[in-house]
Design an enzyme around this catalytic site. Sequence first.
Site, PDB file in Angstrom:
ATOM      1  N   TRP A  82     -47.387  16.022   5.890  1.00  0.00           N
ATOM      2  CA  TRP A  82     -48.161  15.609   4.725  1.00  0.00           C
ATOM      3  C   TRP A  82     -47.790  16.319   3.447  1.00  0.00           C
ATOM      4  CZ3 TRP A  82     -50.278  20.177   3.421  1.00  0.00           C
ATOM      5  CH2 TRP A  82     -50.600  21.073   4.449  1.00  0.00           C
ATOM      6  N   ASN A  83     -46.984  17.396   3.534  1.00  0.00           N
ATOM      7  CA  ASN A  83     -46.892  18.238   2.324  1.00  0.00           C
ATOM      8  C   ASN A  83     -45.992  17.681   1.224  1.00  0.00           C
ATOM      9  OD1 ASN A  83     -44.779  18.939   4.097  1.00  0.00           O
ATOM     10  ND2 ASN A  83     -44.484  20.877   3.064  1.00  0.00           N
ATOM     11  N   GLU A 125     -46.986  31.068  11.402  1.00  0.00           N
ATOM     12  CA  GLU A 125     -46.989  30.303  10.156  1.00  0.00           C
ATOM     13  C   GLU A 125     -48.428  29.926   9.784  1.00  0.00           C
ATOM     14  OE1 GLU A 125     -45.613  26.210  10.147  1.00  0.00           O
ATOM     15  OE2 GLU A 125     -44.465  26.611   8.336  1.00  0.00           O
ATOM     16  N   GLU A 134     -36.902  19.485  11.933  1.00  0.00           N
ATOM     17  CA  GLU A 134     -37.101  20.368  10.767  1.00  0.00           C
ATOM     18  C   GLU A 134     -38.496  20.956  10.913  1.00  0.00           C
ATOM     19  OE1 GLU A 134     -35.093  21.306   8.576  1.00  0.00           O
ATOM     20  OE2 GLU A 134     -33.510  19.812   8.431  1.00  0.00           O
ATOM     21  N   LEU A 135     -38.575  22.243  11.244  1.00  0.00           N
ATOM     22  CA  LEU A 135     -39.871  22.819  11.648  1.00  0.00           C
ATOM     23  C   LEU A 135     -40.322  23.913  10.664  1.00  0.00           C
ATOM     24  CD1 LEU A 135     -38.998  22.904  15.455  1.00  0.00           C
ATOM     25  CD2 LEU A 135     -40.093  21.068  14.167  1.00  0.00           C
ATOM     26  N   CYS A 171     -42.777  24.486   3.974  1.00  0.00           N
ATOM     27  CA  CYS A 171     -42.112  25.078   5.143  1.00  0.00           C
ATOM     28  C   CYS A 171     -41.311  26.308   4.756  1.00  0.00           C
ATOM     29  CB  CYS A 171     -41.202  24.043   5.786  1.00  0.00           C
ATOM     30  SG  CYS A 171     -40.039  23.314   4.628  1.00  0.00           S
ATOM     31  N   LYS A 177     -42.764   6.936  10.038  1.00  0.00           N
ATOM     32  CA  LYS A 177     -44.160   7.201  10.423  1.00  0.00           C
ATOM     33  C   LYS A 177     -44.596   8.439   9.636  1.00  0.00           C
ATOM     34  CE  LYS A 177     -46.834   9.322  12.635  1.00  0.00           C
ATOM     35  NZ  LYS A 177     -47.925  10.124  12.007  1.00  0.00           N
ATOM     36  N   GLY A 207     -42.026  18.701  10.852  1.00  0.00           N
ATOM     37  CA  GLY A 207     -43.421  19.060  11.121  1.00  0.00           C
ATOM     38  C   GLY A 207     -43.493  20.384  11.847  1.00  0.00           C
TER      39      GLY A 207
HETATM   40  P1  NAD Z   1     -47.532  18.161  12.379  1.00  0.00           P
HETATM   41  O1  NAD Z   1     -46.520  18.625  13.363  1.00  0.00           O
HETATM   42  O2  NAD Z   1     -48.953  18.241  12.732  1.00  0.00           O
HETATM   43  O3  NAD Z   1     -47.255  16.626  12.021  1.00  0.00           O
HETATM   44  C1  NAD Z   1     -46.024  16.193  11.478  1.00  0.00           C
HETATM   45  C2  NAD Z   1     -45.835  14.725  11.784  1.00  0.00           C
HETATM   46  O4  NAD Z   1     -45.636  14.579  13.186  1.00  0.00           O
HETATM   47  C3  NAD Z   1     -47.047  13.849  11.448  1.00  0.00           C
HETATM   48  O5  NAD Z   1     -46.584  12.603  10.967  1.00  0.00           O
HETATM   49  C4  NAD Z   1     -47.725  13.690  12.796  1.00  0.00           C
HETATM   50  O6  NAD Z   1     -48.509  12.532  12.892  1.00  0.00           O
HETATM   51  C5  NAD Z   1     -46.522  13.618  13.705  1.00  0.00           C
HETATM   52  N1  NAD Z   1     -46.754  13.971  15.106  1.00  0.00           N
HETATM   53  C6  NAD Z   1     -47.572  14.927  15.599  1.00  0.00           C
HETATM   54  N2  NAD Z   1     -47.493  14.942  16.945  1.00  0.00           N
HETATM   55  C7  NAD Z   1     -46.593  14.000  17.295  1.00  0.00           C
HETATM   56  C8  NAD Z   1     -46.073  13.537  18.543  1.00  0.00           C
HETATM   57  N3  NAD Z   1     -46.454  14.054  19.710  1.00  0.00           N
HETATM   58  N4  NAD Z   1     -45.160  12.540  18.539  1.00  0.00           N
HETATM   59  C9  NAD Z   1     -44.739  12.017  17.369  1.00  0.00           C
HETATM   60  N5  NAD Z   1     -45.196  12.400  16.156  1.00  0.00           N
HETATM   61  C10 NAD Z   1     -46.118  13.384  16.125  1.00  0.00           C
HETATM   62  O7  NAD Z   1     -47.218  18.931  11.016  1.00  0.00           O
HETATM   63  P2  NAD Z   1     -48.015  18.862   9.642  1.00  0.00           P
HETATM   64  O8  NAD Z   1     -49.276  19.640   9.777  1.00  0.00           O
HETATM   65  O9  NAD Z   1     -48.092  17.472   9.155  1.00  0.00           O
HETATM   66  O10 NAD Z   1     -46.985  19.628   8.681  1.00  0.00           O
HETATM   67  C11 NAD Z   1     -46.928  21.009   8.595  1.00  0.00           C
HETATM   68  C12 NAD Z   1     -45.748  21.543   9.382  1.00  0.00           C
HETATM   69  O11 NAD Z   1     -44.547  20.910   8.955  1.00  0.00           O
HETATM   70  C13 NAD Z   1     -45.530  23.026   9.132  1.00  0.00           C
HETATM   71  O12 NAD Z   1     -45.225  23.661  10.329  1.00  0.00           O
HETATM   72  C14 NAD Z   1     -44.337  23.042   8.184  1.00  0.00           C
HETATM   73  O13 NAD Z   1     -43.602  24.243   8.196  1.00  0.00           O
HETATM   74  C15 NAD Z   1     -43.550  21.888   8.702  1.00  0.00           C
HETATM   75  N6  NAD Z   1     -42.603  21.408   7.695  1.00  0.00           N
HETATM   76  C16 NAD Z   1     -41.264  21.602   7.898  1.00  0.00           C
HETATM   77  C17 NAD Z   1     -40.340  21.204   6.933  1.00  0.00           C
HETATM   78  C18 NAD Z   1     -38.857  21.408   7.097  1.00  0.00           C
HETATM   79  O14 NAD Z   1     -38.098  20.722   6.426  1.00  0.00           O
HETATM   80  N7  NAD Z   1     -38.402  22.330   7.945  1.00  0.00           N
HETATM   81  C19 NAD Z   1     -40.807  20.577   5.766  1.00  0.00           C
HETATM   82  C20 NAD Z   1     -42.176  20.404   5.599  1.00  0.00           C
HETATM   83  C21 NAD Z   1     -43.070  20.808   6.583  1.00  0.00           C
END
Ligand code: NAD
Length: 502
Positions: free
Chosen positions: A160-161, A394, A259-260, A293, A184, A237
């Site tokens: 979402w960020n 984090e 990308e985590l 992130c 998605k 995510g």
């Molecule tokens: P999240 O993991 O909760 O969700 C991310 C996405 O994954 C959402 O669209 C969610 O619906 C989907 N998702 C969740 N579980 C899933 C599954 N089992 N199967 C398929 N899709 C699934 O993360 P968030 O809270 O939305 O975002 C924050 C995280 O994202 C932080 O950890 C941040 O560091 C990371 N992030 C990483 C980067 C990068 O480029 N490395 C960039 C931005 C954010």
Amino acid sequence: MPYTTVKPLELVDYHLYIDGHFQHAQSDGRLPVIDPATGEQWATIADAGAKDVEAAVFAARASFEGTWAKTTPAARGRLLHRLADAIERHADRLAGFEVRDNGKLLREMLAQLKAVPNWYRYYAGLADKVHGRTVPMERPTLFNYTLREPFGVVACITPWNSPLLLAGFTIAPALAAGNTIVLKPSEHASVSSLEFARCFEEAGFPPGVFNVVTGGGATAGSALVGHRGVDRVVFTGSGNAGARVAANAVSHFAEVTLELGGKSPNIIFEDAPLDAAVSGILAGIFAASGQTCIAGSRALIHRSVYQEVLERLRDRVGRIRLGPPMDAETEMGPIANQPQYQKVTSYVEAAKSEGARLVAGGCPARSAGLEKGLYYEPTVFADVRNEMRIAREEVFGPVLALIPFESEAEALRVANDTEFGLAAGIWTKDLGRAHRLSRALRAGTVWVNTYRALSPNMPFGGYKSSGIGRENGADAIHDFTRVKSVWVETEPVAGDPFTIKL
Ligand code: NAD
């Protein structure tokens, strides 16, 4: 103002974007869209199910094998340029939707939306530069070459960020290489991705090249990643979800990029340009309320300047203007959603109970007028030990941990003593040290005397638990192609059929 142009009079029901049309989901589930600055619901989105995912993947596959397959690389490049033009025309509007979705500052989201076209233009230029090689062989009668072919359907899952910036990291190279997309977005920030679909229509893309399904991770996300019609998955995510996504994708042999998250060190040496370094620490953790992130959530500070940096930070942090994200004067907006707000609160409590010294913030915002939003004070803990949870996990919020160090060796050891490896900052005037540490830090990006800079032509990705694979940069387009080897015998002979030709 963009805000007023997107403010609806009543709740807007958003639908899915499949095969060039907005269409009702087959699943009945709906999710609320809430403005984190006011707590008000302003829209709903579909919580798509397996049948909706099936329809989106089917459309993407049909397009991949049909019209899109007949589009030449140069034509794909021209379409991507037209897409960039459309994003430029609608940047204000799209930024406004992102602010209502995730509460980040309008000036931050506008800056992102103004930069997003650069990603599409960069890969537009590379679309007709993806090629295989001719390979010289020992036997002169053989003519061997490789082809680079698109995978097919790419599933892009975003957090979402920074929804449209991060989606661009995947969509631009994937389309340039000839794939089609099912996006998605996060259930907490989906509207800008749906509105973005209009740009594809305006640019003249064939239907089915770009599709959007909305919904939860466990519903729409999991169904998409597990769909056998998906050939490649790019997930951005959290680590927990990323591990589930990787296992799901590999279960049907789809390739995956992850990308985590991060716990990035921002290292300030005794010879650092202190004004720039303090500004870099602030930018690293309080821009976007720490919800990035690459947040520099651990500031490692040489003992000789520790107190001075702490005082300067405390002074500047005390003056950070919290407020509505649409206000041009605001420096820090709300936390994006309720679960994230609770996470920030619980990490602050954990840091207090582990003995970290609170020197700023540590509580919900006190200013009048912010009561209904998810506002949290910019928070600084001093004298943090790297083994505390606040230094290891984090938070993804406006919480900074200050860790003093005595020597370069100690700084490096502490910086690398983390399960993450997304980014790091080094502040020093010593060139030798800057280069030495840049090599030694186990992180995908190292910034020297700057922080939080991104570009389409610099690779981006993580070491260790921060991910698998790289986005951005010229090589990233190859990740959206498979290599095929072609062997041509120019003088066929009947050799021994029972021996492999080596
Ligand atoms: P999240 O993991 O909760 O969700 C991310 C996405 O994954 C959402 O669209 C969610 O619906 C989907 N998702 C969740 N579980 C899933 C599954 N089992 N199967 C398929 N899709 C699934 O993360 P968030 O809270 O939305 O975002 C924050 C995280 O994202 C932080 O950890 C941040 O560091 C990371 N992030 C990483 C980067 C990068 O480029 N490395 C960039 C931005 C954010």
